[in-house]
Design an enzyme around this catalytic site. Structure first.
Site, short mmCIF file in Angstrom:
data_model
loop_
_atom_site.label_atom_id
_atom_site.label_comp_id
_atom_site.label_asym_id
_atom_site.label_seq_id
_atom_site.Cartn_x
_atom_site.Cartn_y
_atom_site.Cartn_z
N HIS A 26 -1.30 -27.87 8.98
CA HIS A 26 -0.05 -28.53 9.39
C HIS A 26 -0.28 -29.94 9.94
O HIS A 26 0.40 -30.88 9.55
CB HIS A 26 0.66 -27.69 10.45
CG HIS A 26 0.90 -26.27 10.04
ND1 HIS A 26 1.13 -25.92 8.72
CD2 HIS A 26 0.95 -25.11 10.74
CE1 HIS A 26 1.30 -24.61 8.65
NE2 HIS A 26 1.19 -24.09 9.86
N LYS A 63 -1.34 -19.56 3.81
CA LYS A 63 -2.48 -19.94 4.64
C LYS A 63 -2.89 -18.72 5.46
O LYS A 63 -2.07 -17.81 5.56
CB LYS A 63 -2.13 -21.13 5.54
CG LYS A 63 -1.18 -20.78 6.70
CD LYS A 63 -0.99 -21.95 7.61
CE LYS A 63 -1.91 -21.95 8.79
NZ LYS A 63 -1.51 -21.07 9.89
N LYS A 69 -0.54 -23.64 22.28
CA LYS A 69 0.44 -22.59 22.58
C LYS A 69 0.75 -22.63 24.06
O LYS A 69 -0.04 -23.15 24.86
CB LYS A 69 -0.14 -21.22 22.26
CG LYS A 69 -0.62 -21.05 20.84
CD LYS A 69 0.47 -20.51 19.97
CE LYS A 69 -0.03 -20.23 18.57
NZ LYS A 69 1.03 -20.31 17.57
N LYS A 126 9.56 -28.76 5.39
CA LYS A 126 10.48 -29.30 6.41
C LYS A 126 10.99 -30.66 5.95
O LYS A 126 10.21 -31.54 5.58
CB LYS A 126 9.74 -29.44 7.76
CG LYS A 126 9.31 -28.10 8.36
CD LYS A 126 8.62 -28.32 9.70
CE LYS A 126 7.89 -27.09 10.19
NZ LYS A 126 8.70 -26.06 10.77
N GLU A 185 3.75 -26.03 21.11
CA GLU A 185 4.55 -24.81 21.04
C GLU A 185 4.69 -24.22 22.43
O GLU A 185 3.72 -24.20 23.20
CB GLU A 185 3.88 -23.79 20.13
CG GLU A 185 3.76 -24.26 18.70
CD GLU A 185 3.23 -23.17 17.79
OE1 GLU A 185 4.04 -22.44 17.23
OE2 GLU A 185 2.00 -23.03 17.68
N ASP A 207 -6.07 -22.67 13.01
CA ASP A 207 -4.70 -22.22 12.73
C ASP A 207 -3.78 -23.39 12.37
O ASP A 207 -2.87 -23.24 11.57
CB ASP A 207 -4.16 -21.48 13.97
CG ASP A 207 -2.81 -20.82 13.73
OD1 ASP A 207 -2.59 -20.31 12.60
OD2 ASP A 207 -1.97 -20.80 14.65
N ASP A 260 1.95 -24.76 2.39
CA ASP A 260 1.88 -25.12 3.81
C ASP A 260 3.34 -25.34 4.19
O ASP A 260 3.97 -26.29 3.72
CB ASP A 260 1.08 -26.41 4.01
CG ASP A 260 0.97 -26.75 5.49
OD1 ASP A 260 1.97 -26.63 6.21
OD2 ASP A 260 -0.13 -27.13 5.93
N HIS A 261 3.87 -24.46 5.03
CA HIS A 261 5.33 -24.50 5.21
C HIS A 261 5.80 -25.79 5.88
O HIS A 261 6.97 -26.11 5.83
CB HIS A 261 5.84 -23.25 5.93
CG HIS A 261 5.61 -23.26 7.41
ND1 HIS A 261 4.43 -22.87 7.99
CD2 HIS A 261 6.41 -23.60 8.44
CE1 HIS A 261 4.52 -22.98 9.30
NE2 HIS A 261 5.72 -23.42 9.61
N ARG A 320 0.79 -1.23 0.00
CA ARG A 320 0.00 0.00 0.00
C ARG A 320 0.83 1.28 0.00
O ARG A 320 0.57 2.19 -0.77
CB ARG A 320 -0.88 0.03 1.25
CG ARG A 320 -2.15 -0.69 1.04
CD ARG A 320 -3.09 -0.54 2.20
NE ARG A 320 -4.26 -1.33 1.92
CZ ARG A 320 -5.23 -0.95 1.11
NH1 ARG A 320 -5.21 0.24 0.55
NH2 ARG A 320 -6.26 -1.74 0.87
C1 BG6 Z 1 1.78 -21.07 11.59
C2 BG6 Z 1 0.76 -20.73 12.63
O1 BG6 Z 1 1.17 -21.48 10.41
O2 BG6 Z 1 2.62 -22.11 12.08
C3 BG6 Z 1 1.44 -20.31 13.93
O3 BG6 Z 1 -0.07 -19.67 12.16
C4 BG6 Z 1 2.41 -21.38 14.38
O4 BG6 Z 1 0.49 -20.03 14.95
C5 BG6 Z 1 3.34 -21.79 13.25
O5 BG6 Z 1 3.16 -20.86 15.46
C6 BG6 Z 1 4.16 -23.02 13.64
O6 BG6 Z 1 5.16 -23.24 12.69
P1 BG6 Z 1 6.51 -23.95 13.10
O7 BG6 Z 1 7.25 -24.12 11.81
O8 BG6 Z 1 7.20 -23.07 14.08
O9 BG6 Z 1 6.12 -25.26 13.73
#
Ligand code: BG6
Length: 506
Positions: A255, A163, A355, A197, A231, A250, A192-193, A56
């Site tokens: 994941h 996502k 969390k 991994k 986490e 989330d 999806d990260h 923006r």
């Molecule tokens: C994200 C979530 O997609 O993945 C977060 O929005 C989360 O809330 C994170 O903390 C976890 O990723 P990783 O790679 O640290 O396990």
């Protein structure tokens, strides 16, 4: 031990222009540019490469370049070589404008034309949507309408979408529909990260490159599966987003379901995008859809409350800035899922994520059935250690097997022991966030590690009964757990009811 084996290498990606929507955001600076740097350092980025940012605020190209460089120096995972930075950021453009404003796209079109000509990127374009989700559909629509994403003259045009992809089944279906009206499925890379991994990808290799595991990978030998993404971090500065979202949305349809589908899928007919994604989507599609009563019974949602953890005082989730004081958003979820197919009938998959837990740990643990009887005097079967195969994804990347062994000495005494393979003992890999693999794969057109519309929708379909049951039940049923603990007692009861126990996350 032998010398460590180096990471594999690959060919340089095609020339292309990398367009980042949401270029002034956290994701672009914290993850995307450092990943591009790592690709450049490994020789995987093409010579003909340019970055165009769209956001923006008004900004000159020079100040955009300086922002990217500052972000890179702050968030890089290793040492930075100034020569590589100079090459990576050698060709940078910037377009100021809103995601749904037609003027943004005419300016972007001009910038692309100019830069593509100067850098000879052959018209290949990767559009990275690092924006809030409300911008996904407008960007997809404008790119489609203006022809900026039309594939022509042998050039490819691809979109990476972050996502969350929808907030429930209906919104995910609507977003897929909107995108697919103007773009082809093969142009859309839903990221999806977790799939970036290494150890997540290794689940498939473990299963399908070894003759050892697959014959026992079924209901005849497996008692149950535990998938944990614990986490230790609190919601931190993302509270506004998180309070609207909660742990289930989330983490689970994305994941945790990536992990579940890799464990549960049938062997694909080929190691290529269509076959792999089909099998993963079918595994998700076979998850049993419970009615309201069963969904409530088979799920636990909980919120963390204040506690002292080490030297830190963690406050109640509800007292976090940007969280509603009467919020009923869950920061922890545990589910019991059943998969209705021949391989998995009767084998529960227990999933949990939260969390502010005791530690950070992501793992998939497969528990095998007990020996049918114990022939060793004074060692009843229920005192034998369970046989677990544990795929540990973070923070330690390893695979371990837990089995029973004889304690040395004249008497027969039995004890559980572990055998562990650690990635770091065998392989030398440069630090990476996983985004490197995913961006590179998109640049070479390999969609195996991305989600297709059917997989996304199957994931939402499986969590929808829980979302509905929770909504119908209201705040009743929200449990609490102390920050820094292993989760709520209700989650322990979920397994205790079935005569099972969670593995400790300590
Ligand atoms: C994200 C979530 O997609 O993945 C977060 O929005 C989360 O809330 C994170 O903390 C976890 O990723 P990783 O790679 O640290 O396990």
């Amino acid at each position: 031990m032998n010398a460590k084996r180096p990471a594999t290498t690959a060919a340089q990606a095609d020339p292309c222009c990398f367009v980042i929507f949401g270029a002034s955001g956290d994701l672009a600076h914290r993850l995307l540019v450092p990943a591009l740097y790592n690709l450049a350092a490994r020789g995987l980025l093409p010579e003909a490469f340019a970055i165009i940012g769209v956001a923006r605020g008004e900004k000159s190209e020079e100040s955009f370049r300086a922002d990217l460089e500052n972000g890179l120096r702050r968030f890089a995972l290793g040492a930075i070589d100034s020569e590589i930075v100079r090459r990576l950021l050698g060709s940078v453009g910037y377009v100021a404008g809103g995601a749904d404003d037609p003027a943004t796209y005419s300016k972007l079109g001009e910038a692309l034309k100019r830069i593509e000509h100067a850098r000879e990127t052959r018209g290949n374009r990767l559009f990275y949507l690092a924006t809030p989700p409300s911008a996904f559909a407008p960007i997809g629509r404008r790119l489609g309408e203006t022809g900026l994403a039309r594939e022509e003259n042998g050039a490819w045009r691809r979109l990476i979408i972050e996502k969350p992809f929808g907030t429930d089944l209906a919104s995910a279906q609507a977003l897929n529909r909107e995108l697919l009206e103007l773009l082809q499925e093969r142009q859309i890379y839903r990221i999806d990260h977790y799939l970036g991994k290494e150890t997540v990808q290794n689940i498939m290799v473990l299963r399908f490159a070894n003759g050892l595991f697959e014959p026992i990978w079924n209901r005849h030998h497996i008692d149950h599966v535990q998938i944990t993404v614990a986490e230790s971090l609190t919601v931190g500065s993302r509270a506004r987003f998180y309070d609207e979202t909660g742990a289930l949305r989330d983490m689970v349809p994305n994941h945790l379901f990536q992990l579940l589908s890799l464990v549960a899928m049938e062997p694909p007919s080929r190691f290529e995008a269509h076959a792999v994604r089909l099998e993963k989507a079918q595994a998700l599609d076979a998850i049993h859809l419970p009615n309201d009563g069963t969904a409530l019974n088979d799920s636990v949602r909980a919120q963390y409350v204040a506690a002292r953890v080490g030297d830190n005082e963690i406050e109640d989730y509800r007292k976090t800035k940007d969280v509603r004081p009467d919020s009923t958003t869950e920061t922890y979820v545990a589910l019991k899922l059943m998969i209705d197919n021949w391989r998995w009938a009767g084998v529960p998959f227990y999933l949990r994520t939260g969390k502010a837990l005791k530690s950070r740990r992501t793992e998939v643990a497969i528990e095998f059935k007990q020996a049918p009887f114990a022939m060793f005097r004074d060692t009843p079967v229920d005192r034998l250690a369970q046989n677990f195969l544990v795929m540990s994804i973070q923070p330690n990347e390893c695979i371990g097997l837990q089995f029973n062994a004889k304690v040395p000495g004249p008497a027969i005494a039995i004890s559980g022991v572990h055998m562990t393979f650690k990635y770091q003992d065998y392989f030398d890999a440069a630090p990476s966030s996983g985004y490197e693999t995913l961006i590179y794969d998109c640049m070479i057109g390999d969609a195996i590690l991305f989600q297709r519309a059917d997989g996304i929708e199957a994931g939402w379909r499986a969590v929808q009964p829980f979302l509905d049951a929770w909504r119908n039940a209201g705040p009743r049923g929200l449990a609490v757990y102390k920050a820094g603990s292993e989760g709520p007692a209700e989650a322990d009861q979920l397994l205790a009811r079935d005569g099972r126990r969670w593995r400790s996350i300590a």
